[in-house]
Design a protein around this motif. Structure first.
Motif, mmCIF file in Angstrom:
data_model
loop_
_atom_site.group_PDB
_atom_site.id
_atom_site.type_symbol
_atom_site.label_atom_id
_atom_site.label_comp_id
_atom_site.label_asym_id
_atom_site.label_seq_id
_atom_site.Cartn_x
_atom_site.Cartn_y
_atom_site.Cartn_z
ATOM 1 N N LYS A 107 0.878 -1.241 0.229
ATOM 2 C CA LYS A 107 0.074 -0.155 0.013
ATOM 3 C C LYS A 107 0.871 1.233 0.091
ATOM 4 O O LYS A 107 0.353 2.194 -0.232
ATOM 5 C CB LYS A 107 -0.833 -0.013 1.153
ATOM 6 C CG LYS A 107 -2.232 -1.023 1.229
ATOM 7 C CD LYS A 107 -2.969 -1.028 2.467
ATOM 8 C CE LYS A 107 -3.761 -2.189 2.325
ATOM 9 N NZ LYS A 107 -4.677 -2.233 3.556
ATOM 10 N N ARG A 158 -2.183 -7.085 -6.159
ATOM 11 C CA ARG A 158 -1.039 -6.241 -5.612
ATOM 12 C C ARG A 158 -0.198 -5.832 -6.840
ATOM 13 O O ARG A 158 0.444 -4.590 -6.699
ATOM 14 C CB ARG A 158 -0.210 -6.988 -4.608
ATOM 15 C CG ARG A 158 -1.082 -7.219 -3.469
ATOM 16 C CD ARG A 158 -0.201 -7.962 -2.452
ATOM 17 N NE ARG A 158 -0.980 -7.898 -1.013
ATOM 18 C CZ ARG A 158 -0.385 -8.251 0.018
ATOM 19 N NH1 ARG A 158 0.923 -9.168 0.095
ATOM 20 N NH2 ARG A 158 -0.994 -8.355 1.318
ATOM 21 N N CYS A 161 -1.422 -2.552 -8.432
ATOM 22 C CA CYS A 161 -1.383 -1.537 -7.840
ATOM 23 C C CYS A 161 0.004 -1.100 -7.751
ATOM 24 O O CYS A 161 0.364 0.323 -8.019
ATOM 25 C CB CYS A 161 -1.697 -1.879 -6.312
ATOM 26 S SG CYS A 161 -3.537 -2.078 -6.071
ATOM 27 N N LEU A 166 -0.889 2.856 -7.423
ATOM 28 C CA LEU A 166 -2.062 2.717 -6.912
ATOM 29 C C LEU A 166 -2.333 2.629 -5.158
ATOM 30 O O LEU A 166 -2.250 1.612 -5.040
ATOM 31 C CB LEU A 166 -3.314 1.808 -7.743
ATOM 32 C CG LEU A 166 -3.458 2.245 -9.266
ATOM 33 C CD1 LEU A 166 -4.018 1.496 -9.928
ATOM 34 C CD2 LEU A 166 -3.766 3.833 -9.450
ATOM 35 N N ASP A 167 -2.521 3.537 -4.559
ATOM 36 C CA ASP A 167 -2.674 3.372 -3.291
ATOM 37 C C ASP A 167 -4.184 3.397 -2.869
ATOM 38 O O ASP A 167 -5.043 3.558 -4.035
ATOM 39 C CB ASP A 167 -2.226 4.262 -2.323
ATOM 40 C CG ASP A 167 -2.478 5.759 -2.669
ATOM 41 O OD1 ASP A 167 -3.476 6.087 -3.356
ATOM 42 O OD2 ASP A 167 -1.685 6.703 -2.210
ATOM 43 N N GLU A 168 -4.722 3.188 -1.817
ATOM 44 C CA GLU A 168 -6.091 3.138 -1.615
ATOM 45 C C GLU A 168 -6.936 4.200 -2.103
ATOM 46 O O GLU A 168 -7.876 4.317 -2.736
ATOM 47 C CB GLU A 168 -6.375 2.805 -0.154
ATOM 48 C CG GLU A 168 -5.959 1.458 0.200
ATOM 49 C CD GLU A 168 -6.037 1.027 1.773
ATOM 50 O OE1 GLU A 168 -5.854 1.857 2.467
ATOM 51 O OE2 GLU A 168 -6.463 -0.009 1.723
ATOM 52 N N LEU A 171 -6.911 4.262 -5.983
ATOM 53 C CA LEU A 171 -8.093 3.004 -6.360
ATOM 54 C C LEU A 171 -9.539 3.688 -6.192
ATOM 55 O O LEU A 171 -10.264 3.529 -7.343
ATOM 56 C CB LEU A 171 -7.901 2.035 -5.437
ATOM 57 C CG LEU A 171 -6.610 0.946 -5.744
ATOM 58 C CD1 LEU A 171 -6.272 -0.200 -4.594
ATOM 59 C CD2 LEU A 171 -6.829 0.198 -7.176
#
Length: 199
Positions: A107, A158, A161, A166-168, A171
């Motif tokens: 993340k 993963r 991402c 792309l972090d949360e 996203l």
């Protein structure tokens, strides 16, 4: 977060097993309200010893850390990933990780690679010799100048991402149009929810 498709450079030959998050970043550093500067406290107790691998000038700026089994165990503090990233580490190679640390690493743009102990031992040798290691996330391989080649598995989500940075939050923003359309429909059908008016 920054995208990551490949990492190449010196690797820090750490190799210690059962390194918990309090070793990665001691609790006294958790009072900060920013991620910047946490690298100063990363592995502080280990770096207090003369001749440690983290402060070896030969490893300055090394983007890869080679660790032992069960890396990142202990508390779930995300500061551990922040501190490692601030130290310049973009990938970790180990036989196993704590699930929470592994998730926090991804993340925050750090690639946690799982390889068998024999492969980790060989990469430790290469790192101690000062030779570079190359990680290619697209092909899921770790290579050395000596024709060593190891493949690793990674969850496809993963991988997506990390390659796309792309972090949360990012996203969620990918779904910005769908979220906006939903909010518009809801406001039309249930406008009282938006205004807070009681029925």
């Amino acid at each position: 977060m920054d995208a990551i498709s490949s990492v190449s450079g010196r690797a820090i030959p750490f190799g210690a097993k059962n390194v918990d998050t309090d070793i990665i970043i001691p609790a006294k550093w958790l009072k900060t309200i920013t991620r910047e500067g946490l690298g100063e406290g990363a592995f502080e107790t280990i770096r207090a010893a003369p001749g440690n691998v983290f402060d070896d000038p030969a490893n300055a700026g090394a983007p890869i850390l080679i660790a032992g089994d069960n890396f990142g165990c202990g508390s779930s503090r995300e500061h551990a990933a922040w501190a490692m990233l601030d130290l310049g580490i973009r990938a970790v190679i180990a036989p196993s990780y704590s699930d929470i640390f592994s998730g926090n690493a991804v993340k925050n743009g750090i690639l946690p690679i799982v390889l068998p102990q024999e492969a980790v031992d060989r990469l430790m040798e290469v790192a101690r010799g000062g030779d570079e290691i190359t990680i290619d996330l697209d092909t899921q391989t770790v290579t050395t100048p000596f024709q060593d080649r190891y493949t690793f598995d990674i969850d496809p989500f993963r991988k997506h991402c990390l390659i796309n940075g792309l972090d949360e939050v990012a996203l969620t923003l990918e779904r910005q149009d769908a979220i906006g359309n939903y909010e518009s429909r809801r406001a039309g059908a249930q406008g009282w929810l938006a205004t807070g008016t009681n029925i």
